[in-house]
Write a protein that holds these residues in place. Structure first.
Motif, PDB file in Angstrom:
ATOM      1  N   SER A   1      14.410  12.978 -15.527  1.00  0.00           N
ATOM      2  CA  SER A   1      14.455  14.429 -15.718  1.00  0.00           C
ATOM      3  C   SER A   1      15.159  15.089 -14.542  1.00  0.00           C
ATOM      4  CB  SER A   1      13.040  14.991 -15.873  1.00  0.00           C
ATOM      5  OG  SER A   1      12.418  14.495 -17.039  1.00  0.00           O
ATOM      6  N   LEU A   2      14.926  14.564 -13.357  1.00  0.00           N
ATOM      7  CA  LEU A   2      15.594  15.100 -12.172  1.00  0.00           C
ATOM      8  C   LEU A   2      17.095  14.829 -12.222  1.00  0.00           C
ATOM      9  CD1 LEU A   2      13.014  14.128  -9.406  1.00  0.00           C
ATOM     10  CD2 LEU A   2      13.433  16.392 -10.381  1.00  0.00           C
ATOM     11  N   ALA A   3      17.489  13.706 -12.811  1.00  0.00           N
ATOM     12  CA  ALA A   3      18.920  13.417 -12.973  1.00  0.00           C
ATOM     13  C   ALA A   3      19.565  14.468 -13.876  1.00  0.00           C
ATOM     14  CB  ALA A   3      19.122  12.023 -13.549  1.00  0.00           C
ATOM     15  N   VAL A   4      18.852  14.902 -14.916  1.00  0.00           N
ATOM     16  CA  VAL A   4      19.375  15.944 -15.807  1.00  0.00           C
ATOM     17  C   VAL A   4      19.445  17.274 -15.063  1.00  0.00           C
ATOM     18  CG1 VAL A   4      18.947  17.231 -17.930  1.00  0.00           C
ATOM     19  CG2 VAL A   4      18.513  14.766 -17.852  1.00  0.00           C
ATOM     20  N   LEU A   5      18.418  17.579 -14.254  1.00  0.00           N
ATOM     21  CA  LEU A   5      18.440  18.814 -13.474  1.00  0.00           C
ATOM     22  C   LEU A   5      19.602  18.807 -12.480  1.00  0.00           C
ATOM     23  CD1 LEU A   5      17.145  21.505 -12.711  1.00  0.00           C
ATOM     24  CD2 LEU A   5      15.645  20.256 -11.129  1.00  0.00           C
ATOM     25  N   ASP A   6      19.834  17.665 -11.863  1.00  0.00           N
ATOM     26  CA  ASP A   6      20.970  17.514 -10.948  1.00  0.00           C
ATOM     27  C   ASP A   6      22.276  17.822 -11.673  1.00  0.00           C
ATOM     28  OD1 ASP A   6      22.571  16.835  -8.811  1.00  0.00           O
ATOM     29  OD2 ASP A   6      22.441  14.690  -9.172  1.00  0.00           O
ATOM     30  N   ALA A   7      22.413  17.301 -12.888  1.00  0.00           N
ATOM     31  CA  ALA A   7      23.620  17.548 -13.672  1.00  0.00           C
ATOM     32  C   ALA A   7      23.759  19.027 -14.010  1.00  0.00           C
ATOM     33  CB  ALA A   7      23.589  16.712 -14.947  1.00  0.00           C
ATOM     34  N   LEU A   8      22.674  19.679 -14.390  1.00  0.00           N
ATOM     35  CA  LEU A   8      22.722  21.111 -14.710  1.00  0.00           C
ATOM     36  C   LEU A   8      23.149  21.930 -13.500  1.00  0.00           C
ATOM     37  CD1 LEU A   8      19.476  21.552 -16.859  1.00  0.00           C
ATOM     38  CD2 LEU A   8      21.841  21.824 -17.651  1.00  0.00           C
ATOM     39  N   LEU A   9      22.586  21.606 -12.335  1.00  0.00           N
ATOM     40  CA  LEU A   9      22.946  22.345 -11.124  1.00  0.00           C
ATOM     41  C   LEU A   9      24.423  22.154 -10.771  1.00  0.00           C
ATOM     42  CD1 LEU A   9      19.805  21.652  -8.903  1.00  0.00           C
ATOM     43  CD2 LEU A   9      20.497  23.851  -9.866  1.00  0.00           C
ATOM     44  N   SER A  10      24.958  20.992 -11.104  1.00  0.00           N
ATOM     45  CA  SER A  10      26.374  20.740 -10.790  1.00  0.00           C
ATOM     46  C   SER A  10      27.305  21.631 -11.623  1.00  0.00           C
ATOM     47  CB  SER A  10      26.704  19.261 -11.019  1.00  0.00           C
ATOM     48  OG  SER A  10      26.703  18.945 -12.405  1.00  0.00           O
ATOM     49  N   PHE A  11      26.808  22.145 -12.742  1.00  0.00           N
ATOM     50  CA  PHE A  11      27.634  23.047 -13.557  1.00  0.00           C
ATOM     51  C   PHE A  11      27.627  24.477 -13.034  1.00  0.00           C
ATOM     52  CE2 PHE A  11      27.105  19.637 -16.704  1.00  0.00           C
ATOM     53  CZ  PHE A  11      28.392  19.559 -17.213  1.00  0.00           C
ATOM     54  N   TYR A  12      26.723  24.770 -12.115  1.00  0.00           N
ATOM     55  CA  TYR A  12      26.745  26.100 -11.496  1.00  0.00           C
ATOM     56  C   TYR A  12      27.739  26.054 -10.344  1.00  0.00           C
ATOM     57  CZ  TYR A  12      25.150  30.500  -9.517  1.00  0.00           C
ATOM     58  OH  TYR A  12      25.097  31.798  -9.050  1.00  0.00           O
TER      59      TYR A  12
END
Length: 404
Positions: free
Chosen positions: A57-68
């Protein structure tokens, strides 16, 4: 909490009231508040256990933050990212679509992100003529900014607990090594005493160390191991052999106890005459500070007292002291004798003494006289409960092995 159906412009979606409260709170961010998204992310990773979030789940959050696009999250800015599942999967190391959806739901459930859906469920942004984003539909990162301080606090708690665990583990390792060296040296030098019995107690303690212990479990075992080390040192000091068998006496000097112990089995006497302190007992310094013993160790050494606790169990020191009052009466120990023991030994140690007497009641002619003698010797600094418990632990361990 049971999910409730909440009607939105985008249709009916299951949502808990707790989740609704988090979403409302995420919209109420202090004016002008900013936070480094990667610092907050590290705090979330540190506190993942307390937040109930898995690594993927943290890997997905990391990916989401990279789009900001910005490193800094700022109140008042557009904090919504809107990647497609395909793009998000690529940055999440090729995560399968079904797995991706499950972890996105977990992030929403943990209050780390908020969904902002469009009418058709797609993720996109509307831009003005100058190219600025006017409205966006996707995943709102506002909770990351709103809860930044909370995540930092949780991360500090986790770090503090980890440091406490590490200190306890190191202390237990050092204490184990000390005891092992002292006992081995005593056996090799053929020092007087039943050192193989002490070794059995040590091995029993080591065998009880869990593969993945908690901090509390380590501290409990550390208390018992430190007590064992102190009693070993007392025995060696009494035998006047410490300087001969220890290559580093200065290291152990601070662990020496002032109580004077002649034998692991001094409680075995069957009459008050045999307990007379004039019969070969060395005079120690008065006003000896009594040690507190781990309750778990006391109950393993003295299991006979357990049924006398409230409801037939002993869960804390209050239960043990209550059981000791019952056993005191059963053994014929007068209230005045027990009161004197409590005043001299302390109520906890007096209860331990009663538990030990009960365990060996068949070897003692007068429990009341025995307790009075122990009280007198304790006041003179000539008696320690440690050897009594150590011997009972050895007996209990032998009985368990025979029963097994």
């Amino acid at each position: 909490m049971q999910p409730v159906n909440v009607t939105t412009p985008f249709g009916r979606r299951p949502m808990t009231l707790d989740l609704m409260k988090r979403q409302v709170a995420s919209a109420q961010i202090q004016s002008g508040k900013t936070a480094d998204k990667w610092k907050v992310f590290r705090d979330v990773c540190e506190a993942r256990g307390m937040l109930g979030v898995q690594d993927r789940s943290l890997a997905v959050l990391d990916a989401l933050l990279s789009f900001y696009p910005e490193t800094e999250l700022r109140q008042g800015d557009q904090l919504i990212v809107f990647p497609s599942n395909a793009s998000l999967s690529v940055r999440a190391h090729g995560m399968a679509d079904a797995t991706l959806r499950r972890h996105l739901a977990a992030l929403v459930g943990a209050g780390l992100i908020v969904r902002k859906d469009s009418a058709n469920g797609k993720r996109f942004a509307r831009k003005g003529r100058s190219g600025e984003v006017q409205d966006a539909f996707g995943f709102d990162l506002s909770p990351i900014l709103a809860r930044a301080e909370e995540f930092a606090h949780l991360a500090q708690e986790v770090a503090a607990e980890r440091a406490k665990f590490r200190r306890s583990k190191e202390a237990l390792t050092i204490c184990r090594r000390d005891v092992r060296k002292l006992v081995s040296a005593a056996i090799d030098e053929e020092a007087d005493g039943d050192w193989h019995a002490v070794e059995e107690v040590y091995n029993e303690l080591v065998a009880r160390i869990p593969r993945s212990p908690t901090t509390d479990e380590l501290n409990s075992l550390l208390d018992e191991m430190q007590m064992l080390r102190a009693e070993v040192l007392n025995l060696l000091e009494t035998l006047d052999n410490l300087n001969n068998i220890s290559g580093n006496a200065d290291h152990f000097e601070r662990h020496k106890q002032t109580s004077n112990t002649n034998s692991l089995n001094e409680f075995e006497a069957s009459s008050e005459k045999e307990l007379d302190p004039k019969l070969g007992v060395k005079t120690a310094k008065p006003n000896v500070e009594l040690k507190a013993f781990p309750l778990g160790m006391v109950l393993r050494a003295c299991p006979e007292i357990v049924p006398y606790g409230p409801s037939g169990v002993i869960e804390n020191w209050r239960d043990l002291m209550s059981a000791a009052v019952t056993v005191r009466s059963m053994l014929g120990v007068s209230p005045s004798a027990y009161q004197s023991a409590c005043e001299v030994m302390g109520p906890e140690n007096a209860a331990v003494a009663i538990a030990c007497i009960l365990e060996r009641a068949q070897h003692i002619n007068s429990a009341g006289g025995y307790l009075r003698d122990l009280t007198k010797r304790t006041a003179l600094g000539e008696f320690s409960l440690g050897p009594m418990l150590m011997a009972l632990l050895r007996v209990a361990g032998t009985n368990q092995r025979q029963a097994g």
